[in-house]
Design an enzyme around this catalytic site. Structure first.
Site, PDB file in Angstrom:
ATOM      1  N   GLU A   1      -2.010 -11.360  -1.717  1.00 32.42           N
ATOM      2  CA  GLU A   1      -0.831 -10.698  -2.290  1.00 32.42           C
ATOM      3  C   GLU A   1       0.197 -11.653  -2.873  1.00 32.42           C
ATOM      4  O   GLU A   1       0.906 -11.307  -3.802  1.00 32.42           O
ATOM      5  CB  GLU A   1      -0.099  -9.833  -1.241  1.00 32.42           C
ATOM      6  CG  GLU A   1      -0.914  -8.737  -0.633  1.00 32.42           C
ATOM      7  CD  GLU A   1      -1.420  -9.126   0.735  1.00 32.42           C
ATOM      8  OE1 GLU A   1      -1.910 -10.271   0.875  1.00 32.42           O
ATOM      9  OE2 GLU A   1      -1.338  -8.300   1.652  1.00 32.42           O
TER      10      GLU A   1
ATOM     11  N   ASP B   1      -3.529  -8.421   3.390  1.00 27.42           N
ATOM     12  CA  ASP B   1      -3.158  -8.310   4.809  1.00 27.42           C
ATOM     13  C   ASP B   1      -4.055  -7.329   5.550  1.00 27.42           C
ATOM     14  O   ASP B   1      -4.678  -6.439   4.963  1.00 27.42           O
ATOM     15  CB  ASP B   1      -1.695  -7.877   4.940  1.00 27.42           C
ATOM     16  CG  ASP B   1      -0.734  -8.992   4.531  1.00 27.42           C
ATOM     17  OD1 ASP B   1      -1.152 -10.164   4.559  1.00 27.42           O
ATOM     18  OD2 ASP B   1       0.419  -8.692   4.174  1.00 27.42           O
TER      19      ASP B   1
ATOM     20  N   ASP C   1      -3.312  -4.913   7.645  1.00 26.59           N
ATOM     21  CA  ASP C   1      -2.820  -3.584   8.005  1.00 26.59           C
ATOM     22  C   ASP C   1      -3.175  -2.570   6.915  1.00 26.59           C
ATOM     23  O   ASP C   1      -3.861  -2.875   5.948  1.00 26.59           O
ATOM     24  CB  ASP C   1      -1.312  -3.627   8.263  1.00 26.59           C
ATOM     25  CG  ASP C   1      -0.533  -4.152   7.066  1.00 26.59           C
ATOM     26  OD1 ASP C   1      -1.125  -4.322   5.982  1.00 26.59           O
ATOM     27  OD2 ASP C   1       0.680  -4.404   7.225  1.00 26.59           O
TER      28      ASP C   1
ATOM     29  N   GLU D   1      -1.370  -1.172   4.613  1.00 28.22           N
ATOM     30  CA  GLU D   1      -0.837  -1.508   3.290  1.00 28.22           C
ATOM     31  C   GLU D   1      -1.744  -2.534   2.611  1.00 28.22           C
ATOM     32  O   GLU D   1      -2.056  -2.428   1.424  1.00 28.22           O
ATOM     33  CB  GLU D   1       0.584  -2.061   3.441  1.00 28.22           C
ATOM     34  CG  GLU D   1       1.478  -1.855   2.235  1.00 28.22           C
ATOM     35  CD  GLU D   1       1.867  -0.410   2.019  1.00 28.22           C
ATOM     36  OE1 GLU D   1       2.096  -0.055   0.851  1.00 28.22           O
ATOM     37  OE2 GLU D   1       1.919   0.374   2.997  1.00 28.22           O
TER      38      GLU D   1
ATOM     39  N   TYR E   1       0.126 -12.895  12.068  1.00 29.80           N
ATOM     40  CA  TYR E   1       0.631 -11.819  11.209  1.00 29.80           C
ATOM     41  C   TYR E   1       1.832 -11.141  11.846  1.00 29.80           C
ATOM     42  O   TYR E   1       1.839 -10.836  13.042  1.00 29.80           O
ATOM     43  CB  TYR E   1      -0.476 -10.804  10.937  1.00 29.80           C
ATOM     44  CG  TYR E   1      -0.132  -9.819   9.860  1.00 29.80           C
ATOM     45  CD1 TYR E   1       0.315 -10.254   8.615  1.00 29.80           C
ATOM     46  CD2 TYR E   1      -0.257  -8.447  10.081  1.00 29.80           C
ATOM     47  CE1 TYR E   1       0.630  -9.348   7.619  1.00 29.80           C
ATOM     48  CE2 TYR E   1       0.044  -7.539   9.079  1.00 29.80           C
ATOM     49  CZ  TYR E   1       0.494  -7.997   7.847  1.00 29.80           C
ATOM     50  OH  TYR E   1       0.810  -7.098   6.865  1.00 29.80           O
TER      51      TYR E   1
ATOM     52  N   ARG F   1       3.398  -8.205  11.167  1.00 28.30           N
ATOM     53  CA  ARG F   1       3.528  -6.745  11.297  1.00 28.30           C
ATOM     54  C   ARG F   1       2.499  -6.274  12.315  1.00 28.30           C
ATOM     55  O   ARG F   1       1.328  -6.089  11.991  1.00 28.30           O
ATOM     56  CB  ARG F   1       3.323  -6.044   9.949  1.00 28.30           C
ATOM     57  CG  ARG F   1       4.438  -6.336   8.960  1.00 28.30           C
ATOM     58  CD  ARG F   1       4.350  -5.479   7.712  1.00 28.30           C
ATOM     59  NE  ARG F   1       5.372  -5.901   6.765  1.00 28.30           N
ATOM     60  CZ  ARG F   1       5.170  -6.755   5.767  1.00 28.30           C
ATOM     61  NH1 ARG F   1       3.975  -7.288   5.590  1.00 28.30           N
ATOM     62  NH2 ARG F   1       6.142  -7.067   4.936  1.00 28.30           N
TER      63      ARG F   1
ATOM     64  N   HIS G   1      -5.278  -6.227  16.855  1.00 31.86           N
ATOM     65  CA  HIS G   1      -4.324  -7.200  16.344  1.00 31.86           C
ATOM     66  C   HIS G   1      -3.778  -8.023  17.502  1.00 31.86           C
ATOM     67  O   HIS G   1      -3.969  -7.692  18.655  1.00 31.86           O
ATOM     68  CB  HIS G   1      -3.157  -6.485  15.639  1.00 31.86           C
ATOM     69  CG  HIS G   1      -3.588  -5.753  14.407  1.00 31.86           C
ATOM     70  ND1 HIS G   1      -2.704  -5.025  13.644  1.00 31.86           N
ATOM     71  CD2 HIS G   1      -4.791  -5.637  13.798  1.00 31.86           C
ATOM     72  CE1 HIS G   1      -3.352  -4.502  12.629  1.00 31.86           C
ATOM     73  NE2 HIS G   1      -4.612  -4.843  12.707  1.00 31.86           N
TER      74      HIS G   1
END
Length: 778
Positions: A9, A82, A84, A86, A288, A290, A333
């Site tokens: 990203e 990432d 997750d 998103e 990470y 989040r 995670h």
């Protein structure tokens, strides 16, 4: 051309990953999402199973063009966004927009950007998880449906440019309800009693310690009577208890707890915390950021153990694995932790260093031994009363994890001196007092939310997920519903009665500041009106439990347990009925309150929400032809609570403050806030001064400061054409030509340009691309 193209990203993430892969790999960036829902018709085909209609925004077309060139020539495309929902959605959008095939496309995930993690990811690729993509799309569709259906109603019924959101409106409701609790709160006085006692230690020296009476008194009379009883009372140790206590470390950080602790310890906003954490993650320094999991990988736990033994000794090590209480947490995670525990400090900005240190300390402490304490409680009997004084103290026998880290709380420090060291005394020992003090205290209203405590509340209610907290809180502030403010509070008197060793009681009236708040979230009047309107007409989307239920359903979509269409059907069609009913049957809302009559003119005084904000209005209801007089409300006023007397003061503006350079200086409040006017020019006074009481000297100070700033900004103005000015800007000298801002060549002094040269520069000026666009071209 490289055989492998890796797409992430952000450029920062790309540069870190590229270091770990060989020459056969090119790592590039998509600069976040490359597609979004189109604006037309909500961007959703409701009749066709809520099919989203995606477009590539103008500012991403060059990015997509460049990525297509790269991927067409590559053998394998690695989607490394990432881990997750998103990130999964971004990978899917990339696959669709770049027309990639399953044969040459691989999805890789990692929760830290280190060489072992990246190489392991490349060795274990997978396919895109379409359940995660569906969950992300469902959230996006829901939010678009609510925003696009409800916002226009707010424009028609309350005020233009308002917005509603499935999660943001619920977050605003929490802040509004808390503000009303604060407003409705009536403080109740009570008297607390504390004493300073004196005893002999083992060396025969006098030692003082503090103790608190175990009860409070409701009235001044009761407190004074108690002190009178104490004049001739004897005090002795009625019980003495010592017991070992252990204190365990907090779990390593999740997104929510990191945001809360960074707010308490570093004074960072939620958005700032996430921005700095993202930089640390992309630089390969932390895992990470989040996540709602508190687990730590076994390898990381071993790494922490070795570091603890090396730094502090074997007795300080205690490996733990924490379990997440949240049902929605993704245990696959990890918690937020350093990628390498041997790195205690990192290079980077001051903010990055501070946040990394916080993360390192919290994570390393979670793998350390419990602290061993000895807690002492002394009860002191009073010969002529059934009450007791109580003194509490702690002694650290083994500091354990406290050597590194202690979690902060949102609560104020206790007033009773808990944690202090107490003298060695025996049961039955007589004590003398130095002073016994009864001091008036008042019950306190519930605390307004900070950004961090709002995150905590949203998490407790099950509203939102790690990726949504920061955007939600930023949105409600950016859209003018909520603001952070520092209030100075007001002075309040309180009474103090002190019994001294001479047996005399001294009475004093002291003052304290109450109601002071720093960094708390306050709702604007518009938030009150919108919240009430939405609760009345859309109770379902404003309901905390329903909003949490939607989050649970999104989690079920992510795990493949339910179908997206089923959830959207259940939500949308009852919601749409409410939308249509509200458009037809609801009244316009202004929050109008009639406060009374102006005793001088006899006109009606009212307050309401107007086009540019809340106003007070002075009007004659019997004479519609007479134009009303308006005055803007002051920052501390609320439509719900402003009084007639407070409103009448507002009509004293505009007021003449005095004279300066032969012209009147006038103070007033306008569309953009309070100001002073002089010689036809307006000078904002912001929060620094109050237009109702600003003095002429203060007004002159504002005027001269602005004139000085303008003079320093002005390099050259052309009298023959004042539209052309050479000014000093944030990034250096530039030419202002009407509405155009033109960059000047750097090889000349800015004041050397002629008018003809400036006109030529302006006419040949080509507007520059945004920084984002120019980066994408590279």
């Amino acid at each position: 051309m490289p055989k492998n193209v890796v797409i992430v990203e952000s450029p920062a993430k790309a540069s870190t990953i590229e270091k770990f892969l060989g020459k056969d790999f090119l790592v590039t960036s998509s600069y976040g999402h490359i597609r979004d829902l189109e604006k037309k018709d909500m961007g959703i085909d409701v009749k066709n199973n809520f099919t989203p209609k995606y477009i590539i925004p103008d500012d991403k077309k060059n990015v997509v063009r460049e990525l297509k060139k790269l991927t067409k020539k590559a053998e394998t495309i690695w989607l490394a966004t990432d881990e997750d929902r998103e990130g999964e959605a971004i990978s899917w959008h990339l696959k669709e927009a770049l027309e990639l095939t399953d044969d040459n496309t691989k999805r890789i995930v990692f929760h830290e950007i280190t060489k072992p993690a990246i190489l392991n990811a490349v060795a274990n690729p997978r396919k895109i998880d379409y359940h995660l993509v569906e969950a992300q799309q469902s959230r996006r569709i829901l939010d678009r449906l609510v925003g696009f259906e409800v916002s226009p109603i707010l424009w028609r019924k309350i005020k233009t440019k308002l917005s509603a959101g499935r999660v943001q409106s619920v977050a605003v409701r929490l802040i509004v309800e808390r503000e009303r609790e604060v407003d409705a709160f009536i403080p109740v006085p009570r008297f607390k009693v504390s004493a300073i006692f004196i005893c002999k230690d083992c060396d025969g020296k006098n030692v003082k310690f503090k103790a608190e009476l175990s009860k409070s008194f409701n009235s001044e009379k009761e407190a004074e009577e108690f002190l009178n009883h104490c004049r001739d009372a004897k005090f002795s140790v009625s019980s003495l208890e010592k017991k070992p206590v252990k204190k365990s470390p907090a779990a390593p950080f999740t997104t929510s707890t990191l945001q809360q602790e960074a707010s308490r310890k570093l004074r960072y906003s939620v958005a700032r915390t996430m921005l700095v954490a993202q930089k640390l993650y992309e630089a390969g320094k932390i895992t990470y950021m989040r996540t709602d999991s508190v687990t730590i990988a076994d390898e990381a736990s071993e790494n922490a153990k070795n570091q603890i033994i090396n730094d502090y000794g074997k007795e300080y090590s205690h490996q733990r694995q924490y379990k997440t209480k949240s049902k929605s947490a993704q245990e696959a995670h990890e918690a937020i932790r350093p990628t390498d525990f041997s790195v205690e400090q990192v290079a980077g900005s001051k903010e990055e260093k501070a946040l990394y240190e916080l993360i390192w300390k919290r994570a390393i402490a979670s793998q350390m031994a419990d602290a061993q304490l000895e807690r002492t409680t002394i009860k002191i009997g009073i010969s002529n009363s059934n009450e007791n004084f109580v003194a509490k103290g702690e002694v650290i026998k083994f500091d354990g994890f406290l050597k590194v880290y202690l979690e902060s709380t949102d609560e104020d420090e206790s007033e009773n001196g808990n944690g202090s060291l107490l003298p060695e005394i025996d049961k039955g020992q007589l004590l003398d007092y130095e002073t016994i003090t009864a001091f008036e205290r008042f019950t306190r209203p519930p605390a307004r939310y900070t950004e961090a405590s709002l995150v905590k509340k949203l998490e407790e209610l099950g509203i939102g997920r790690p990726s949504t907290y920061a955007p939600t809180i930023s949105t409600i502030q950016r859209r003018g519903y909520v603001h952070k403010e520092e209030t100075t509070g007001t002075e309040r008197e309180y009474r103090v009665y002190t019994l001294g060793a001479n047996k005399n009681i001294k009475k004093e009236i002291k003052t304290e500041v109450t109601g002071a708040d720093k960094g708390k979230l306050f709702p604007y009047d518009i938030a009150m009106l919108v919240t009430d309107f939405l609760i009345e007409h859309f109770p379902r989307i404003m309901d905390y439990q329903f909003t949490a239920h939607i989050e649970e359903e999104l989690d079920e979509i992510a795990s493949g347990e339910i179908d997206r269409k089923v959830m959207l059907d259940e939500f949308y069609f009852p919601f749409k009925e409410k939308v249509d009913h509200t458009i037809e049957n609801s009244e316009r809302v202004s929050g109008e309150r009639i406060l009374g009559k102006d005793p001088v003119t006899g006109k009606q005084v009212s307050v309401r929400m107007a086009r540019f904000g809340p106003v007070a209005q002075l009007s004659d209801p019997d004479n519609e032809d007479e134009k009303p007089q308006y005055a803007g409300l002051r920052r501390e006023h609320k439509l719900e609570s402003i009084t007639l007397e407070e409103a009448l003061v507002l009509f004293k503006l505009p007021r003449t403050v005095g004279e300066y350079e032969g012209e009147e200086v006038v103070a007033a409040i306008g569309r953009f806030g309070p100001y002073v006017r002089h010689k036809g020019k307006f000078y904002s006074i912001g929060k620094d001064f109050d237009p109702h009481i600003i003095t002429i000297d203060e007004a002159i100070e504002v005027i001269e400061a602005k004139q000085k700033a303008d003079k320093e900004k002005m390099i050259k103005v052309f009298d023959e054409n004042p539209d052309y000015q050479i000014l000093n800007g944030r990034w250096g000298p530039y030419l202002k030509a009407g509405k155009k801002n033109v960059r000047l060549p750097k090889d000349r002094e800015p004041d050397s340009f002629t008018l003809e040269e400036c006109i030529d520069l302006a006419e040949n000026h080509v507007p520059g691309k945004s920084r984002k666009k120019s980066k994408a071209k590279k």
